[in-house]
Design a protein around this motif. Structure first.
Motif, PDB file in Angstrom:
ATOM      1  N   UNK A 192       0.939  -1.149   0.060  1.00  0.00           N
ATOM      2  CA  UNK A 192       0.081   0.009   0.229  1.00  0.00           C
ATOM      3  C   UNK A 192       0.837   1.254  -0.009  1.00  0.00           C
ATOM      4  N   UNK A 193       0.853   2.148  -1.023  1.00  0.00           N
ATOM      5  CA  UNK A 193       1.681   3.271  -1.008  1.00  0.00           C
ATOM      6  C   UNK A 193       1.015   4.548  -0.823  1.00  0.00           C
ATOM      7  N   UNK A 194       0.029   4.629  -0.008  1.00  0.00           N
ATOM      8  CA  UNK A 194      -0.591   5.807   0.473  1.00  0.00           C
ATOM      9  C   UNK A 194      -1.249   5.804   1.687  1.00  0.00           C
ATOM     10  N   UNK A 195      -0.556   6.165   2.964  1.00  0.00           N
ATOM     11  CA  UNK A 195      -1.295   5.870   4.233  1.00  0.00           C
ATOM     12  C   UNK A 195      -1.107   7.068   5.070  1.00  0.00           C
ATOM     13  N   UNK A 196      -1.871   6.867   5.853  1.00  0.00           N
ATOM     14  CA  UNK A 196      -1.811   8.348   7.028  1.00  0.00           C
ATOM     15  C   UNK A 196      -2.210   7.773   8.496  1.00  0.00           C
ATOM     16  N   UNK A 197      -1.605   8.391   9.414  1.00  0.00           N
ATOM     17  CA  UNK A 197      -1.777   8.088  10.903  1.00  0.00           C
ATOM     18  C   UNK A 197      -2.164   9.324  11.736  1.00  0.00           C
ATOM     19  N   UNK A 198      -2.600   9.222  13.082  1.00  0.00           N
ATOM     20  CA  UNK A 198      -2.899  10.178  13.708  1.00  0.00           C
ATOM     21  C   UNK A 198      -1.672  11.400  14.015  1.00  0.00           C
ATOM     22  N   UNK A 213      -4.080  -7.729   6.997  1.00  0.00           N
ATOM     23  CA  UNK A 213      -5.100  -7.690   5.887  1.00  0.00           C
ATOM     24  C   UNK A 213      -4.257  -8.394   4.741  1.00  0.00           C
ATOM     25  N   UNK A 214      -2.860  -8.779   4.753  1.00  0.00           N
ATOM     26  CA  UNK A 214      -1.946  -9.392   4.070  1.00  0.00           C
ATOM     27  C   UNK A 214      -1.173  -8.785   3.105  1.00  0.00           C
ATOM     28  N   UNK A 215      -0.768  -7.347   3.673  1.00  0.00           N
ATOM     29  CA  UNK A 215       0.238  -6.639   3.000  1.00  0.00           C
ATOM     30  C   UNK A 215       1.507  -7.036   3.347  1.00  0.00           C
ATOM     31  N   UNK A 216       2.530  -6.908   2.331  1.00  0.00           N
ATOM     32  CA  UNK A 216       4.056  -7.353   2.844  1.00  0.00           C
ATOM     33  C   UNK A 216       4.558  -6.068   3.196  1.00  0.00           C
ATOM     34  N   UNK A 217       4.022  -4.883   2.753  1.00  0.00           N
ATOM     35  CA  UNK A 217       4.756  -3.567   2.987  1.00  0.00           C
ATOM     36  C   UNK A 217       3.970  -2.356   2.920  1.00  0.00           C
ATOM     37  N   UNK A 218       4.182  -1.209   3.320  1.00  0.00           N
ATOM     38  CA  UNK A 218       3.524  -0.238   3.002  1.00  0.00           C
ATOM     39  C   UNK A 218       4.500   1.150   3.004  1.00  0.00           C
ATOM     40  N   UNK A 219       4.130   2.326   2.344  1.00  0.00           N
ATOM     41  CA  UNK A 219       4.856   3.398   2.412  1.00  0.00           C
ATOM     42  C   UNK A 219       3.973   4.430   3.406  1.00  0.00           C
ATOM     43  N   UNK A 220       4.799   4.999   4.341  1.00  0.00           N
ATOM     44  CA  UNK A 220       4.498   5.857   5.298  1.00  0.00           C
ATOM     45  C   UNK A 220       4.375   7.356   4.818  1.00  0.00           C
ATOM     46  N   UNK A 221       3.042   7.742   4.336  1.00  0.00           N
ATOM     47  CA  UNK A 221       2.969   9.289   3.642  1.00  0.00           C
ATOM     48  C   UNK A 221       2.157  10.318   4.288  1.00  0.00           C
TER      49      UNK A 221
END
Length: 325
Positions: A8-14, A32-40
């Motif tokens: 997943x290449x587009x994510x947000x946190x608090x 959910x089964x992702x192997x990685x993500x970009x923290x954006x």
């Protein structure tokens, strides 16, 4: 050894406007089964100090990134080592600032270029005129869940196709623009990267740069192309010879992403597209199949697409192109 791994290449946190804590986001991604993500997160890298610990504890790859969130558009900077200033960006100096960012970020991506902006969501619509599309690595052509149904994404997909037809070798990805999770989430698309070796942020960036990318939800289509007795992966650039035909080998897999969406395998259709438009439409219940392109002489790029056809025809997966010189 190469493996197709969902990211997943587009994510947000608090730390910006997301609902998850950073750990909750990473845990949800893992579940959910992702192997990685970009923290954006928007205009902040305050989560970076936690990345190593969370990545190691959950065994998930986390790429450092930032979403430049301006009044005239959002740009994803992925693979950064430090904060990249955004507050002085204007419509007039945008292209210069983009060039400056190119030197500080491994990847530049245009986020949801046709999302509603104005009073509804200031800055989400991309008003920038990009002078040189060749410095852009990818366009987020799918945004959100059930992405292919959204008009803004259809426009983004058409923009990408137009740029390919103009000779730009630019990639397309999905970005959920992930702010929260619920038990009812469905039709979650992922960006599958052809990771060479270990699943690390550096290897994920390398795959994106090479255009070794497939996007999909429910079921995902993968492709290789045989030409002159050689096999080429997605993202390859092939030099034409006297041979005018080529074979595309396709593999349809069920998505490994866990959600509550349902796709009927019996209703899937493969289409092959190129700069000449639709070349082939083919219905098959087989997971493995091959298709012959009889004449590639006028073809500059080719991609494979997978549709579910029931009451409507819905795009559920597509490959990035294989190119011809």
């Amino acid at each position: 050894m190469n493996n197709w791994i969902p990211y997943e290449l587009h994510t947000h946190t608090n730390h910006s406007d997301g609902k998850h804590t950073f750990y909750e986001l990473a845990l949800s991604a893992k579940k959910i089964g992702l192997g990685g993500f970009a923290m954006t997160d928007h205009n902040t890298i305050s989560t970076f100090k936690y990345i190593n610990d969370v990545s190691n504890s959950l065994d998930i790859s986390i790429v450092r990134g930032l979403e430049w969130t301006t009044f005239w558009g959002h740009i994803l900077l992925v693979g950064i080592k430090e904060y990249v200033e955004w507050t002085d960006i204007t419509l007039e100096n945008f292209n210069k600032k983009l060039l400056d960012a190119r030197g500080k970020s491994e990847l530049l991506g245009v986020a949801h270029p046709f999302r509603l902006g104005g009073a509804i969501a200031t800055g989400c619509y991309c008003e920038y005129e990009i002078d040189d599309w060749d410095i852009i690595d990818y366009i987020e052509v799918w945004s959100g869940m059930l992405p292919s149904e959204k008009y803004m994404n259809k426009r983004a997909f058409a923009l990408w196709t137009d740029l390919l037809n103009k000779g730009h070798r630019i990639s397309a990805v999905s970005g959920r623009d992930w702010h929260k999770s619920t038990e009812y989430d469905k039709y979650i698309a992922a960006t599958y990267l052809n990771i060479d070796g270990y699943n690390t942020p550096d290897n994920a960036i390398k795959a994106i740069k090479a255009g070794e990318i497939v996007v999909g939800f429910g079921y995902v289509i993968f492709a290789k192309l045989n030409y002159e007795d050689k096999e080429y992966n997605i993202g390859s650039i092939i030099s034409k010879s006297n041979e005018i035909s080529a074979e595309i080998k396709l593999n349809i897999n069920k998505s490994g992403i866990k959600d509550v969406g349902k796709i009927n395998r019996e209703n899937l259709i493969i289409k092959i597209y190129s700069n000449l438009g639709e070349l082939i439409s083919y219905k098959t219940n087989k997971d493995l199949c091959s298709i012959i392109i009889e004449d590639i002489r006028d073809i500059t790029w080719v991609r494979s697409e997978l549709y579910e056809v029931s009451e409507v025809e819905r795009l559920i997966s597509f490959t990035n192109p294989i190119y011809f010189n």
